[in-house]
Design a protein around this motif. Structure first.
Motif: not given
Lengths: 206, 844
Positions: B660-667
Motif C-alpha cells: 500500500p502507498g505506492v499506487l494509491d495515486q495512480a489512475p
C-alpha cells in the motif's frame, strides 16, 4: 521287457489295474517316449523321431480305438471319420475322403447316421464311428484300449466282431488292451502284465 | 489342402459354442466401432477444416489488438488499403446491456461495419436482418441474448448511452462453437455507433480487429512474414487462413484423438475378453486336441485351427464393429457439435474401415496367442487316460515372443491413436501398470481367500469362497476385466467431479456472488449508495491499476525480447498486467517465499508480491527488481515475496500485488464485491447500476457457475459417449467371463445336488463367489481410479481432486450387484434342471 509284434498279428495285453497296460500301449503307439529302451514301428525307431514326426507316423500307419470313444463332439459322424484323411490330404489315392468315410460308416452299419453328432448316437454307435475312423487311413497297426470297457455285453460283442472282421479284411496288425478274458481269448497271442513286467506271453512260450 | 483343413476344422469347432463366440465378437465389435467411428470422423474433420478454413475466418487475414492500434501499425494497414485491398473493421468489448423487460446482463458488444464476412454466410432471422441492420440504429444478437434479456425482435435495448432496436438474431455464424453463445453471447451493432455509447473509457478493454479480403495466399503470407517482428513487438495478433487450418486442425485432431484413446480402451477390453474366452475354450477343447494329436495332427496344424478361430471371431466382430462405427460417425457431429466450428461433411472413409477390420482381427489373434500356447503342451496320451496330466513344458521363448507381440501391438495401436507418440506410449504404459496392479490384486484375492479362509462360516459361504482359489478358477480374468472397466469409468467420474467442484461458487453466505467491474474512481460514491439502498453489503473493493513491464533488473524488456534464444515465456514480458495493492493476504493465496508487507524489511524500493509461476517463467526470484510502466510513469519495484494462487476461485486475483502507498495515486478502476441473497434483489440492484453507471459491468457468479456447469457437462457428455463403448465391451466381457465358467459350474452343482445340496444352497454359493469377485475387482478398480484421478487432476488439469466416498461406495455396490446378477442369470439352468439330467448331459 522285450516284445516283438509281427505284421498282421493280433495281440492282447491283459493284466490287473495299475499293471502298466495303458502305459505300454501309449509307448507302443508313440504317444510317449520311454525314458530308457526303444520302440520301433514298421522299422522306424520312434526315439529318433520328433514329436511332430511321430504324429505324421501315426497319421500314416497307426489307428486308435479308445475306451471312451473320443469322438470330437463338434464334428458329425462323417466328419469325425474324415479327420485322419483330411489331416494329410490322402484323397487322390483312395477316392474322396467323404466317399471313403461314408463307405466305412456303411460298413459298420451307420450309413444312415452320417450327419449325426456324437451326442445323438448311443455308446455302441459312437464306438462304431470310432472303428470306422480307426480304419479309414488303412493303418498298418491298430491300437485298441479297452474298446468294450464302456459298453454293455450286446454292444460289446458287436464291436468286437466288427473289429476282428475289419482287421482281417484290411490285414491290420492289432494290439488290444483289455480286462475282458473272453475278448483276450479271441487273440492269437496274450501278453499278461503284472506290476509293470511281463508275467506271461503266449507268443514266446514256445 | 492342409490350410483348408485348418479352416474347415476352425469353422466346425465353433459348433455348440457359437452363442458364446458371438459374445466375444460383440466385445471386439465395440472396440472396432469406436475406432472406426472416431477415425472416420477425424478424417472428415480434417477434410472439412481444409475446405472451410476461409469461411471460419470470414476473410483472408485478420489483424487484432487489445486496444487502439498503435500508430506504426495503423500506417502499415493504411498502406494496404491504399494498395486497393478491401478491409473491414470491428471493435469488441464487454458491456452491460439493458432490455425493455428490465433484465440486464454483461454481454459482448461487437461494433462491425458492413463488409464482414467476405467468405461464408451469416444466417439471421429474419433473413434480411444481417444485411440491413447496418442502415439504422439496429442490433443483431445471438439467440441466447433474447433469452437472457427476455427480449424479442423489435424490442429496444440500451448499450451505454445509446439505444438500439433488435433487428434479428443469428442462426448460423461461420466459425462459431455451439458453446460460444453460452460463454459470451454477442450483440452486433454498426461500428459507427460505438462512439455514441461512450463505453470506451479508461481501463476498459476493447479488442480492435481489421479483416482483409486479399485472395492471394502467397501475398498474405509474404506480408505476415515481412511484418512479423513489427506485429509481435506491438502485441498485434494476426490470423491467416493457413493459421486457422493449422490451429483448428490441431485442436480438433487432439479432441478426436483424446476421444479415440477412450475408445481404444474398449478395444483392449475386447481383446481381454477374447483372451479369457479362448483360455476357457481351449480348456474345454483339450480332449479334442489330444484326439487330433493321436490321429496324427501335428502341433502347428492344431495351433493353426484355434488361431484361425480367434481370427474369425475378430473378423466377425470387426465387421459388425465397422458397420456400427460408420453409423456412429454420422451421430458424432451431433454429440460433438457444440465443439465444432464447422458443419462436418460426413463421407465413408474406407481406409478407416480397412484399418478397423485389420485391428479387430489382429487384436483378437494377438490376445489369443497366450492362452493358445497351452495347446502345445497337450499330449496325445491324454486321449488314452483321462487322468493323465503331462509334465507341462515351459516354453519361455514362445511365451516371451507372444508377450512381446502383445505389448508391441498395444503400444503400436496406442501411438497410432494418441495425440502424440509420447502420449501413446504413456497411455500404453498406464494400461500396463493398471493391468499389473489388477493382476496382483487378483492374485492377492485368491491368496487371501485361502489364507483367511472363513472356517467357521456357513457351508455355502465356505464353498463360495473356496471357489475363488479352486483349480481352474476364473478369479484372475474376471478381476482383470471387471477391475479395468471399473477403473476407467471411475477415473472419468472423478475427473468430471473434480472439474465441476473446482468451479463451484461457494454457497457460504459470507462469500461474494455479485461483482461490479470497471468502477471509475468518481463512480465509487454513487455505487456505494446504490448498494446500500438495495441492502447489498460491501464485501470488498479492490483497486485495479493497469501496467506493463518495462525493465527486469538492469535489462529493458525490449533487450530481453530481442534475444530470441533465452526466454520462452515471451507473453509474460509483453502482456498488460492488472495490479492491485493491499496490506493483507486473501484466503485464495499462500506465501511460499519471502515476507509479506507487514514484516519489517530493510530494502529500499517499493515492495511487490509476485505469483510464483510468473516468477518461475521470468526466471527471477526474491530480491530481483521489476520496473513497471504505469500509465507512462516508470515505477521500480523489488520482489519481497512469492505467492501460490488458486486461480479457480471466483475471486479477483493478481499476478503482482503492490504494498500500500505506492499506487494509491495512480489512475485506477475498482472491482466491488457483494452478495445478494435473492435473484430479485440482485437483479434490481443490477438494473439501477446499469441505468446510472452504464460502463460498470456486473457479473453474477451464479450465472457463470451455470455456464461452466453447462460446458463441463457437455464435455463430459462427449467423453461419456466414448466411454459407453468401453462400458459396452466391459459388460460383454463380464458376461463372457462368467459364461465361460458355466461348464464347470454345471458339473459341480450337479455333483453337489446329487450329494443333497438344495438349489437354494447352490445359488447362495454362486452368489457368494460372485459377490467376492465383484468386490475384489471393484475395490481394486476404484483404488486405481483414485490414483489415476489424483494424477490427472493434479498434473494435467492442475486442480485439486474431489472424491466422494459415498459415490465410490455406490459404484462399488452397483458393480458387485451387477456381477452377482449376471452370475446368477448365467447359472440359472444349473439349479433348475434335475441333477441327473445335468450329469447325463455331461457324461455324454
Amino acid at each position: 521287457m522285450d516284445i516283438d509284434i509281427e505284421e498282421r498279428e493280433f495281440a492282447a495285453i491283459i493284466g490287473p489295474s495299475g499293471s502298466g497296460k495303458t502305459t505300454l500301449l501309449g509307448l507302443l503307439a508313440g504317444l510317449d517316449v520311454p525314458a530308457t529302451g526303444s520302440v520301433s514301428i514298421d522299422g522306424q525307431d520312434l526315439n529318433k523321431l520328433t514329436e511332430d514326426q511321430r504324429a505324421s507316423l501315426r497319421a500314416e500307419k497307426v489307428g486308435f480305438v479308445f475306451q471312451s470313444f473320443q469322438l470330437i463332439p463338434t464334428l458329425t459322424a462323417l466328419e469325425n471319420v474324415m479327420v485322419p484323411l483330411e489331416l494329410y490330404d490322402r484323397s487322390e489315392s483312395s477316392g474322396s475322403p467323404g466317399k471313403r468315410a461314408s463307405s466305412l460308416l456303411e460298413r459298420v452299419g451307420l450309413g444312415d447316421r452320417l450327419g449325426h453328432y456324437p451326442i445323438q448316437l448311443s455308446g455302441g454307435e459312437q464306438q462304431r464311428v470310432a472303428l470306422a475312423r480307426a480304419f479309414v487311413n488303412e493303418p498298418k497297426i491298430l491300437f485298441a484300449d479297452e474298446p468294450t470297457g464302456n459298453l454293455d455285453m450286446e454292444n460289446g460283442s458287436v464291436i468286437v466282431d466288427l473289429l476282428m472282421t475289419m482287421n482281417r479284411e484290411l490285414a491290420t496288425t492289432l494290439v488290444l488292451v483289455t480286462h475282458d478274458p473272453a475278448l483276450a481269448d479271441r487273440a492269437a497271442r496274450v501278453i499278461r502284465l503284472e506290476g509293470g513286467r511281463i508275467a506271461s506271453d503266449s507268443g514266446v512260450s514256445a | 489342402m492342409k490350410a483348408f483343413f485348418a479352416i474347415r476344422m476352425a469353422l466346425r469347432e465353433t459348433r455348440g459354442s457359437r452363442a458364446r463366440l458371438t459374445l466375444y465378437m460383440a466385445a471386439i465389435a465395440a472396440g472396432v466401432a469406436s475406432l472406426v467411428a472416431i477415425g472416420s470422423f477425424r478424417e472428415n474433420v480434417t477434410r472439412t477444416v481444409r475446405s472451410q478454413a476461409r469461411t471460419v475466418l470470414g476473410a483472408d487475414l485478420e489483424v487484432r489488438h487489445r486496444n487502439d492500434f498503435p500508430d506504426t501499425i495503423v500506417s502499415v494497414l493504411d498502406s494496404l488499403k491504399g494498395a486497393g485491398i478491401e478491409t473491414t473493421e470491428s471493435v469488441n468489448f464487454g458491456s452491460m446491456v439493458l432490455a425493455e423487460s428490465g433484465n440486464s446482463r454483461l454481454l459482448q458488444v461487437r461494433g462491425i461495419d458492413g463488409g464482414f464476412p467476405y467468405y461464408g454466410d451469416i444466417e439471421s432471422v429474419p433473413a434480411s436482418a444481417w444485411s440491413e441492420f447496418q442502415a439504422s440504429r439496429a442490433a443483431v444478437v445471438d439467440e441466447a441474448v433474447l433469452v437472457y434479456l427476455d427480449a424479442e425482435v423489435g424490442d429496444t435495448i440500451s448499450i451505454g448511452e445509446t439505444e438500439f432496436v433488435i433487428a434479428g438474431y443469428l442462426r448460423d455464424f461461420p466459425g462459431d462453437l455451439g458453446v460460444r453463445a453460452a460463454v459470451g453471447p454477442r450483440v452486433f451493432i454498426p461500428l459507427r455507433y460505438i462512439e455514441e455509447t461512450r463505453l470506451l473509457r479508461f481501463g476498459s478493454v476493447a479488442t480492435h480487429r481489421v479483416y482483409f479480403r486479399w485472395d492471394d495466399g502467397a501475398a498474405v503470407q509474404n506480408f505476415v512474414d515481412q511484418h512479423n517482428s513489427l506485429l509481435v513487438d506491438n502485441r498485434v495478433g494476426r490470423t491467416t487462413v493457413e493459421d486457422v487450418e493449422d490451429n483448428l486442425g490441431n485442436a480438433l485432431e487432439n479432441l478426436t484423438r483424446f476421444l479415440g484413446l477412450v475408445g481404444l480402451i474398449a478395444l483392449i477390453l475386447g481383446g481381454l475378453g477374447v483372451a479369457s474366452g479362448v483360455h476357457v475354450f481351449v480348456k474345454e477343447k483339450l480332449d479334442t486336441i489330444a484326439v487330433l494329436r493321436c490321429l496324427g495332427a501335428r502341433h502347428p496344424t492344431v495351433f493353426r485351427i484355434y488361431l484361425l478361430q480367434a481370427g474369425m471371431i475378430g473378423l466377425g466382430g470387426a465387421m459388425i464393429g465397422a458397420i456400427l462405427g460408420l453409423a456412429i460417425q454420422v451421430l458424432l457431429p451431433t454429440v460433438l457439435g457444440e465443439f465444432l466450428p464447422l458443419d462436418i461433411e460426413v463421407t465413408t472413409q474406407w481406409g478407416m474401415v480397412a484399418m478397423g477390420l485389420f485391428t479387430g482381427v489382429w487384436t483378437s489373434m494377438i490376445f489369443a496367442l497366450f492362452p493358445l500356447l497351452k495347446i502345445r503342451g497337450v499330449s496325445p496320451l491324454s486321449a488314452l487316460r483321462k487322468d493323465f496330466t503331462p509334465k507341462l513344458k515351459k516354453r519361455p521363448i514362445a511365451r516371451t515372443l507372444a508377450f512381446a507381440a502383445l505389448v508391441a501391438s498395444i503400444v503400436g495401436i496406442s501411438v497410432w491413436q494418441a495425440p502424440s507418440p509420447a502420449m501413446g506410449v504413456a497411455f500404453a504404459v498406464a494400461i500396463g501398470i493398471a493391468t499389473g496392479i489388477l493382476a496382483v490384486a487378483a492374485w492377492g484375492t485368491t491368496h487371501s481367500a485361502k489364507r483367511f479362509f472363513p472356517r467357521r462360516a456357513r457351508y455355502v459361504i465356505r464353498q463360495g469362497v473356496a471357489n475363488l482359489f479352486r483349480p481352474q478358477n476364473q478369479t484372475i480374468s474376471v478381476v482383470l476385466v471387471l477391475g479395468f472397466g471399473m477403473f476407467i469409468l471411475t477415473t472419468l467420474g472423478i475427473v468430471q467431479r473434480s472439474l465441476l467442484e473446482q468451479f463451484s461458487v461457494d454457497t457460504d453466505s459470507s462469500r461474494p456472488n455479485l461483482v461490479f467491474f470497471d468502477v471509475q474512481s468518481d463512480q465509487r460514491e454513487a455505487l456505494t449508495r446504490i448498494m446500500e439502498s438495495h441492502g447489498l453489503p460491501r464485501i470488498g473493493a479492490v483497486p485495479i491499476v493497469p501496467a506493463r513491464m518495462s525493465r527486469v533488473n538492469d535489462l529493458s524488456v525490449e533487450e530481453i525480447l530481442s534475444d530470441t534464444t533465452t526466454n520462452p515465456n515471451r507473453w509474460m514480458y509483453r502482456r498488460e498486467y492488472r495490479h492491485t495493492y493491499r496490506d493483507s493476504v486473501t484466503s485464495s493465496e499462500t506465501i511460499t517465499a519471502g515476507l509479506w508487507f507487514d514484516e519489517a524489511d530493510s530494502g529500499e524500493l517499493p515492495r511487490i508480491s509476485l505469483d510464483e509461476d510468473i516468477a518461475e517463467g521470468l526466471e527471477i526470484g526474491l530480491g530481483d527488481r521489476i520496473t513497471w510502466n504505469v500509465q507512462g510513469v516508470d515505477i521500480e519495484t523489488r520482489i519481497a515475496s512469492l505467492r501460490r494462487i488458486n486461480w479457480a476461485r471466483f475471486e479477483p486475483n493478481f499476478f503482482a500485488i503492490f504494498e500500500p502507498g505506492v499506487l494509491d495515486q495512480a489512475p485506477q478502476t475498482f472491482v466491488y464485491l457483494t452478495r445478494s441473497d435473492s435473484a430479485a434483489q440482485g437483479a434490481r440492484a443490477q438494473r439501477e447500476v446499469v441505468e446510472n453507471l452504464s460502463n460498470v459491468a456486473v457479473v453474477d457468479l451464479g450465472l457463470i457457475q451455470n455456464t461452466i456447469d453447462g460446458v463441463v457437462t457437455k464435455i463430459s457428455y462427449a467423453v461419456k459417449f466414448m466411454a459407453l463403448f468401453s462400458m459396452a465391451s466391459g459388460l460383454v466381457v463380464l458376461v463372457g467371463a462368467i459364461a465361460t465358467t458355466r461348464y464347470q459350474r454345471v458339473q459341480e452343482s450337479a455333483l453337489l445336488r446329487t450329494l443333497g445340496a438344495s438349489a437354494r444352497q447352490v445359488r447362495q454359493m454362486i452368489a457368494t463367489e460372485y459377490l467376492a469377485l465383484g468386490l475384489a475387482a471393484g475395490t481394486t478398480g476404484i483404488g486405481l481410479a483414485v490414483l489415476a484421478g489424483w494424477g490427472l487432476t493434479h498434473f494435467v488439469f492442475e486442480i485439486s481432486v474431489a472424491i466422494s466416498p459415498v459415490w465410490l461406495g455406490l459404484s462399488l455396490t452397483a458393480l458387485a450387484l451387477t456381477t452377482v446378477v449376471v452370475g446368477a442369470l448365467n447359472s440359472r439352468g444349473v439349479t433348475r434342471n434335475p441333477p441327473l439330467a445335468t450329469l447325463r448331459e455331461l457324461s455324454e
